[in-house]
Design an enzyme around this catalytic site. Structure first.
Site, PDB file in Angstrom:
ATOM      1  N   VAL A 198       0.828  -1.203   0.000  1.00 12.17           N
ATOM      2  CA  VAL A 198       0.000   0.000   0.000  1.00 12.17           C
ATOM      3  C   VAL A 198       0.862   1.253   0.000  1.00 12.17           C
ATOM      4  CG1 VAL A 198      -1.774   1.279   1.259  1.00 12.17           C
ATOM      5  CG2 VAL A 198      -1.885  -1.209   1.134  1.00 12.17           C
ATOM      6  N   LYS A 208       5.053   2.948   1.442  1.00 16.87           N
ATOM      7  CA  LYS A 208       6.351   2.743   2.076  1.00 16.87           C
ATOM      8  C   LYS A 208       6.911   4.092   2.486  1.00 16.87           C
ATOM      9  CE  LYS A 208       8.003   0.785  -1.589  1.00 16.87           C
ATOM     10  NZ  LYS A 208       8.923   0.118  -2.537  1.00 16.87           N
ATOM     11  N   GLY A 209       7.745   4.050   3.480  1.00 16.93           N
ATOM     12  CA  GLY A 209       8.396   5.269   3.932  1.00 16.93           C
ATOM     13  C   GLY A 209       9.499   4.957   4.914  1.00 16.93           C
ATOM     14  N   SER A 263      12.048   3.178   6.816  1.00 14.66           N
ATOM     15  CA  SER A 263      12.301   1.766   7.122  1.00 14.66           C
ATOM     16  C   SER A 263      11.014   0.983   7.330  1.00 14.66           C
ATOM     17  CB  SER A 263      13.165   1.657   8.383  1.00 14.66           C
ATOM     18  OG  SER A 263      12.525   2.290   9.482  1.00 14.66           O
ATOM     19  N   MET A 321       7.126  -0.481   5.850  1.00 15.10           N
ATOM     20  CA  MET A 321       6.335  -0.896   4.690  1.00 15.10           C
ATOM     21  C   MET A 321       4.917  -1.185   5.163  1.00 15.10           C
ATOM     22  SD  MET A 321       8.224  -1.106   1.812  1.00 15.10           S
ATOM     23  CE  MET A 321       7.429  -2.366   0.837  1.00 15.10           C
ATOM     24  N   VAL A 322       3.957  -0.795   4.352  1.00 16.79           N
ATOM     25  CA  VAL A 322       2.550  -1.025   4.670  1.00 16.79           C
ATOM     26  C   VAL A 322       1.966  -1.929   3.593  1.00 16.79           C
ATOM     27  CG1 VAL A 322       0.300   0.016   5.113  1.00 16.79           C
ATOM     28  CG2 VAL A 322       2.390   1.224   5.790  1.00 16.79           C
ATOM     29  N   ASP A 339       2.991  15.714  14.215  1.00 14.88           N
ATOM     30  CA  ASP A 339       3.335  15.373  12.824  1.00 14.88           C
ATOM     31  C   ASP A 339       2.054  15.286  11.986  1.00 14.88           C
ATOM     32  OD1 ASP A 339       4.890  14.789  10.632  1.00 14.88           O
ATOM     33  OD2 ASP A 339       4.959  12.646  11.047  1.00 14.88           O
TER      34      ASP A 339
END
Length: 678
Positions: A322, A324-325, A327, A329-330, A442
């Site tokens: 779906v 990533k960012g 380190s 992952m989704v 954030d």
């Protein structure tokens, strides 16, 4: 049936026997036909035969070139029968034209009328004659029970005087037995056999014609039925075409192909056998796609074993990435237990420091603390493996996030209702966090997930709880997004600690600044400082000398002005403008709080008839034209308000009060109701 000898239909055979005399032909007198008489060794008749034996008024010799089929058709007992099984007069077999036949009249008759009895016996003789027509042995055709005495009619010897082509013989003799010595049954049987035998005496030339013509008749294995006492047999479906369309002559190749076609067995289509694991194929279905599970197993198992993941003793199947960012992952995952979709966040912290690891663990704790609220993403399962340096979280799965939604609609004019609805949902989500003394720090469009049409807050990676005795949190670093970062987060406003580490002081107002940046992007298509480079943005955000521009008309991104005043822009209302300015105050003490934003007029717009009237002269009795309408400022009860409304409606019906005055009175009534205690 009258007692008589069998009729003579072949004059060529009649004249070939020298024993023929006038007495022998006395059986013709029994016909009692006034049209038929004996004269000068010949027969005369006013009718003609269809087989060529009699044309005009004189009975002529039948040529040896006549086919057996013609003589078979000329028999009085087969005249009305079609050899293909049809008893009509339109049979093509009656129109055979050979060199021995030349029609001289439009109609033709036989010498001997068709008997009315022994019809079934004639059928047997005809069937036998058709089936055995091609036999070349005359001896084999004679039945063994036939009397072979010289006086017998059926086996009387024929002697030919002269040759064919030299004219008719002067005299012919034919020996007949005494009719009184034979029974009716015997005479009938011998007559049929004699006709059958005579029909077989054909020349070699006529043999080939008859064989070619009558061979398709061999498809019918049942005899012709004409008697009402016997039902007609049923035909095979393959014989219908040949029955209704009889053919007289055709090529030998056509004959062979037709014979093979009728003799070929019928093949019934059967669906091919298919194994249990073989998928069903159809032309109407979509192209083949590899199945996700093995259907042969009771429990669905993925094709690849690495797609199976276990979190907190629960098995899931990965379906795809779906997002990533850094380190993390989704993935979108599937649960075989309840057949629902979830989101799996995998974080690899094998090379991360302790502060980062603690931030990930802090996110799990905050999600568990906020679990159960409709504006916060739900956490279903989580585990941390310090040995492998991996963190797994199973969360609620959404359709998309707010960042993708804004990017999709950035080229379209803004929709104020769209902005108002999602702005309220964002405020409610942040209010839940602040009520738990937590600062997210954030906030950005990508951290608001759209789940079934509602926004939910996600990603609490750098969120931190606020102490009970403070209003801010202190962080040793800030890794938020620059475009949505508050000014105080970029300014060294705190003294050094004993360890010499600079701290960043953050509080609830920092989340309000971030929300103001998101609202600005929803209206104008970009964040307030997104057009600047990173270094410029870091310097401009805390600088009060840098003024944030708030256009009065919101334009879609990449809007092109075709002509003056033709831009597809939307006017930004004063309430929306006030909300953005109050959220983007550089002094955090001047910013509105979340509860104040929830009751702001932008989220609670008044109907048009309740808005304050413009300052313009109105004709009101007791006032000058330049005076403003009288405002009711006294407190009234609900009953009094009801009376005022009823009176106003009644006066408006009689047109005694104008619409502006009625609106002004209603506005004052509503204002007084708000001042009354609940």
């Amino acid at each position: 049936m009258s007692k008589r000898n069998p009729p003579v239909t072949n004059i060529a055979d009649l004249v070939s026997d020298s024993s023929l005399d006038e007495d022998s032909l006395s059986f013709l007198e029994e016909l009692q036909d006034p049209e038929l008489y004996f004269k000068n060794d010949t027969f005369s008749s006013k009718s003609s035969h269809s087989d060529g034996t009699v044309t005009g008024d004189t009975l002529r010799r039948q040529s040896s070139g006549a086919t057996a089929l013609e003589r078979l058709v000329s028999h009085p007992r087969t005249k009305n029968f079609d050899l293909q099984g049809n008893g009509g007069q339109n049979s093509a077999l009656k129109e055979v034209n050979t060199p021995a036949y030349q029609s001289m009249h439009h109609f033709e008759h036989l010498i001997t009328p068709l008997p009315s009895t022994n019809a079934s016996h004639s059928e047997v003789s005809l069937s036998a004659g058709v089936n055995d027509l091609n036999s070349n042995s005359e001896h084999d055709l004679l039945p063994k029970s036939v009397n072979k005495t010289p006086g017998s009619l059926s086996i009387s010897r024929r002697r030919r005087i002269g040759r064919i082509g030299l004219g008719p013989p002067k005299r012919a003799e034919y020996t007949l037995t005494d009719p009184s010595k034979t029974s009716d049954t015997k005479n009938s049987t011998e007559a049929d056999e004699d006709i059958e035998m005579k029909s077989r005496e054909v020349s070699p030339a006529s043999n080939s014609v008859a064989a070619t013509t009558l061979k398709p008749l061999q498809l019918h294995n049942t005899p012709l039925q004409t008697s009402q006492e016997h039902p007609k047999p049923s035909f095979h479906p393959s014989q219908f075409e040949s029955s209704f369309s009889p053919r007289v002559q055709f090529d030998h190749d056509v004959e062979r192909r037709a014979s093979e076609l009728h003799s070929r067995p019928v093949t019934v289509f059967q669906e091919p056998q298919r194994s249990a694991s073989q998928p069903y194929e159809s032309h109407a279905l979509s192209p083949k796609v590899a199945p996700l599970f093995d259907n042969s197993q009771a429990t669905p198992i993925p094709k690849r074993q690495q797609d199976v993941v276990t979190v907190a003793n629960l098995q899931f199947i990965k379906l795809g990435v779906v997002g990533k960012g850094g380190s993390s992952m989704v993935y979108r995952i599937f649960s075989p237990d309840n057949s629902r979709l979830y989101a799996l966040k995998e974080v690899n912290f094998i090379n991360a420091d302790q502060t980062t690891i603690q931030g990930y663990k802090n996110e799990i704790a905050l999600l568990r603390k906020l679990s159960g609220n409709d504006r916060i993403i739900k956490l279903y399962a989580a585990e941390v493996n310090d040995t492998l340096g991996q963190l797994n979280m199973v969360m609620e799965c959404g359709e998309t996030d707010l960042a993708n939604l804004l990017m999709k609609n950035m080229k379209k004019p803004i929709n104020l209702n769209f902005i108002r609805m999602y702005w309220e949902q964002m405020l409610e989500a942040v209010q839940v966090v602040h009520d738990q003394n937590i600062v997210h720090s954030d906030l950005k469009p990508a951290n608001f997930l759209l789940v079934e049409g509602n926004l939910k807050l996600i990603d609490f990676g750098i969120a931190k709880a606020i102490g009970n005795d403070t209003t801010n949190i202190h962080r040793d670093s800030h890794i938020g997004t620059i475009n949505y970062m508050a000014p105080e987060a970029l300014t060294d406003m705190n003294a050094h600690t004993n360890s010499g580490v600079k701290l960043v002081k953050l509080g609830r107002p920092s989340d309000v600044w971030s929300l103001g940046c998101i609202l600005y992007q929803m209206v104008y298509g970009r964040a307030p400082f997104a057009h600047l480079k990173m270094i410029q943005a870091i310097a401009a955000i805390p600088n009060e000398q840098y003024h944030i521009h708030f256009p009065e008309v919101a334009l879609p991104a990449n809007a092109v002005q075709e002509k003056e005043g033709s831009l597809p822009g939307v006017t930004v209302g004063p309430d929306l403008m006030d909300v953005m300015k109050r959220c983007l105050e550089r002094d955090q003490r001047k910013r509105l709080t979340i509860p104040e934003l929830l009751v702001h007029p932008f989220l609670n717009p008044l109907p048009s008839y309740l808005t304050p009237l413009a300052k313009k002269p109105l004709p009101v009795s007791g006032h000058t034209n330049n005076a403003h309408p009288l405002r009711l400022s006294t407190e009234i009860s609900a009953s009094q308000l009801s009376m005022i409304i009823e009176r106003s409606v009644e006066l408006s019906k009689h047109k005694r009060l104008n619409k502006e005055l009625i609106d002004s009175m209603a506005y004052d009534c509503v204002s007084n109701l708000r001042k009354m205690p609940e």
